[in-house]
Design an enzyme around this catalytic site. Structure first.
Site, PDB file in Angstrom:
ATOM      1  N   GLY A  29       0.827  -1.198   0.000  1.00  0.00           N
ATOM      2  CA  GLY A  29       0.000   0.000   0.000  1.00  0.00           C
ATOM      3  C   GLY A  29       0.855   1.239   0.000  1.00  0.00           C
ATOM      4  O   GLY A  29       2.086   1.173  -0.128  1.00  0.00           O
ATOM      5  N   ASP A  77     -14.935  -2.089  16.152  1.00  0.00           N
ATOM      6  CA  ASP A  77     -15.141  -2.549  14.775  1.00  0.00           C
ATOM      7  C   ASP A  77     -15.126  -4.074  14.705  1.00  0.00           C
ATOM      8  O   ASP A  77     -14.464  -4.671  13.859  1.00  0.00           O
ATOM      9  CB  ASP A  77     -14.078  -1.966  13.844  1.00  0.00           C
ATOM     10  CG  ASP A  77     -14.470  -2.087  12.368  1.00  0.00           C
ATOM     11  OD1 ASP A  77     -15.682  -2.236  12.094  1.00  0.00           O
ATOM     12  OD2 ASP A  77     -13.575  -2.048  11.503  1.00  0.00           O
ATOM     13  N   ASP A 104      33.019 -13.256  36.535  1.00  0.00           N
ATOM     14  CA  ASP A 104      33.695 -12.455  35.503  1.00  0.00           C
ATOM     15  C   ASP A 104      32.804 -11.330  34.966  1.00  0.00           C
ATOM     16  O   ASP A 104      33.170 -10.639  34.018  1.00  0.00           O
ATOM     17  CB  ASP A 104      34.168 -13.343  34.357  1.00  0.00           C
ATOM     18  CG  ASP A 104      33.012 -14.050  33.633  1.00  0.00           C
ATOM     19  OD1 ASP A 104      31.860 -13.920  34.096  1.00  0.00           O
ATOM     20  OD2 ASP A 104      33.270 -14.726  32.621  1.00  0.00           O
TER      21      ASP A 104
END
Length: 581
Positions: free
Chosen positions: A152, A265, A564
């Site tokens: 799109g 929706d 470490d």
């Protein structure tokens, strides 16, 4: 059929209706053409004929008031979900509406705030959402790009494969040059609303990347197709199936409403099957018009789709129960094959929605139970105050009868009781593995178990619900209470006081499967960004956000056997396998 896509950006404004135009030749037809479940009577044929005459080329609508600047003064920005799920054949991108840009909350700042360092003595909160943050760099170093699913004006949608795990995802690419500032802010707001929704029936957002030219949104890849496409292929259709489907949609709706999120929706095109398995679960997608709502204020922005929009939305005065109306419309169509409100034009459809009068034509409804028709009537009450809530709908006699729940699986309960993750890093890593590295099949196997335990259907497991679940194993109440207290302390890594879906999956899945040699190796490679065989504080923070010195010190104390200041692969494995250093 049934891959991913996004909603249409190319919206053509008319007086009251903004028509979403599909940009490809194979765009989805209008709902009435899609839902021919069986040969209905002459009434259905006439409706379809009317629609073909007038709106056959109009697959979906988004209503919006011309005067929305005034009508929406008290409403915050509608959130547009970053979703990538529809059909390969029609793949328009999400509509960006800048008309209410003044109401945008700067979600980018909210994301940053959520990842600020924890203070001294604060117990770190972990959760699925901490891994969804804006990441810099080349996305191509993490994903192999496959076919383009859609294209799109704002960019493309791709099917991709994660290079380390091999998991399939969908990526939506958004060109920065095409986005104005309001669009960008909206994208972050959309991401915020979706990343905090953790539910079996809601699409999942995984990652967000950016480089110099683009944003990339990584989401779940759903391949099962739309709800109505599946129904058309079925040899038979029953109230039991309709009840099962609408129950899943209502569960997602209730979870949203519990968090003061309204979808606005809901429609069959926004309900997608996870995969092509006949027993595949459903997921609600496209939160493009969703938003946070305030119970003390009505919403006013006119958004939705004509067949499914609630009458009060057309009158600019509504609450979250507009979603319930949409569910009622969906169920009506599932059971008879056409919507209760139709017309020869969009205006005629909307006029009939406003009137709210519908019936159950005996020709199509005589074989449908009285309880089903009563349930639909309660979902489609004109007065929202008299309309069922999502919770009430899930307790309706028709759903209880036609979509009953069963007893929880003992194996799942045993897995939860045996779960152990005492260290911060192990909790974080296991959360990462279950949310970012597990397959859809693994998660789908746990969905039904979660729903069986979730008695009140809110998308969370409370202490009381877990106790009731364990009492099914004939445990003494007091003992079950003690067990649940211990489990919640271990599993509730985001410290909400309840168990959410991802936390449940983390504990309920078979631990040997979750912590397989292959998956542990993959996880280490993901966190070991520079590939030197060690995980540093900076590398861990690049995925989890800022940890703070106190948290990092605690992680090293738990995992760093040789002191470490970093975590080797051997230390990584020991920590995950609960072996002593």
């Amino acid at each position: 059929m049934g891959s991913q896509c996004c909603k249409n950006n190319n919206i053509r404004c008319q007086e009251e209706v903004i028509l979403q135009n599909e940009q490809t030749a194979n765009a989805s037809p209008n709902p009435l053409q899609k839902v021919s479940l069986s040969q209905q009577g002459s009434k259905k044929s006439q409706i379809e004929e009317d629609q073909q005459m007038n709106v056959a080329q109009q697959p979906g609508y988004c209503l919006e008031s011309e005067n929305n600047q005034d009508a929406e003064q008290q409403e915050e920005m509608p959130k547009k979900e970053i979703e990538l799920i529809k059909k390969e054949e029609s793949v328009p991108l999400t509509k960006i509406d800048s008309s209410d840009a003044s109401h945008i909350i700067t979600a980018k700042e909210e994301i940053k705030k959520k990842n600020e360092p924890q203070g001294p003595g604060v117990r770190i909160k972990l959760g699925h959402d901490i891994f969804v943050k804006l990441k810099e760099g080349s996305i191509g170093s993490h994903y192999n790009f496959g076919k383009v699913l859609g294209q799109g004006a704002f960019g493309k949608v791709w099917k991709v494969t994660h290079k380390t795990t091999g998991l399939v995802r969908a990526i939506k690419q958004l060109k920065k040059s095409s986005l104005i500032k309001e669009d960008e802010q909206r994208m972050f707001s959309e991401m915020n609303i979706l990343k905090n929704l953790d539910h079996p029936h809601i699409v999942k957002l995984f990652e967000l990347y950016q480089d110099e030219n683009n944003y990339y949104l990584v989401t779940e890849y759903l391949s099962g197709g739309e709800l109505f496409d599946r129904i058309k292929k079925m040899s038979s259709f029953s109230e039991n199936i309709a009840a099962d489907y609408i129950r899943q949609i209502l569960l997602a709706t209730m979870h949203c409403h519990q968090q003061n999120i309204v979808h606005r929706d809901l429609k069959p095109e926004n309900v997608i099957f996870i995969n092509e398995d006949p027993n595949s679960q459903l997921k609600v997608i496209d939160f493009g018009t969703s938003r946070k709502f305030d119970n003390t204020k009505a919403m006013s922005k006119r958004l939705g789709t004509p067949y499914y929009i609630a009458p009060e939305v057309l009158n600019h005065q509504y609450n979250e129960k507009c979603d319930i109306w949409s569910c009622g419309i969906i169920l009506y169509i599932l059971l008879c094959g056409y919507p209760p409100f139709s017309g020869k034009s969009e205006n005629q459809i909307l006029d009939r929605v406003k009137a709210g009068k519908f019936n159950f034509d005996p020709e199509d409804w005589d074989q449908i139970s009285k309880e089903a028709k009563e349930f639909i009537t309660k979902l489609l009450r004109m007065d929202p105050n008299k309309r069922l809530s999502a919770k009430q709908a899930l307790d309706d006699p028709w759903l209880v009868k036609y979509a009953p729940t069963s007893q929880v699986n003992k194996r799942v309960l045993d897995n939860i009781r045996q779960f152990r993750a005492q260290t911060i890093l192990k909790q974080a890593l296991m959360s990462y593995m279950i949310t970012q590295m597990s397959t859809q099949k693994e998660i789908s196997e746990l969905q039904n178990e979660f729903k069986r335990l979730d008695i009140n259907n809110d998308g969370y497991l409370s202490k009381e619900e877990l106790i009731k679940g364990y009492q099914q194993l004939k445990l003494d109440y007091k003992y079950a209470q003690e067990e649940v207290d211990r489990m919640i302390d271990m599993i509730d890594i985001n410290r909400s006081g309840m168990i959410d879906f991802s936390e449940f999956c983390m504990a309920a899945i078979n631990q040997e499967k979750l912590l397989s040699v292959q998956r542990v190796e993959q996880a280490f490679k993901i966190f070991d960004l520079n590939g030197d065989g060690f995980i540093s504080k900076q590398e861990l923070e690049s995925i989890m956000g800022d940890l703070g010195d106190d948290v990092w010190s605690q992680i090293l104390s738990d995992c760093d056997g040789n002191n470490d200041g970093k975590i080797s692969y051997e230390e990584f494995v020991r920590m995950l396998k609960n072996k002593k250093l």
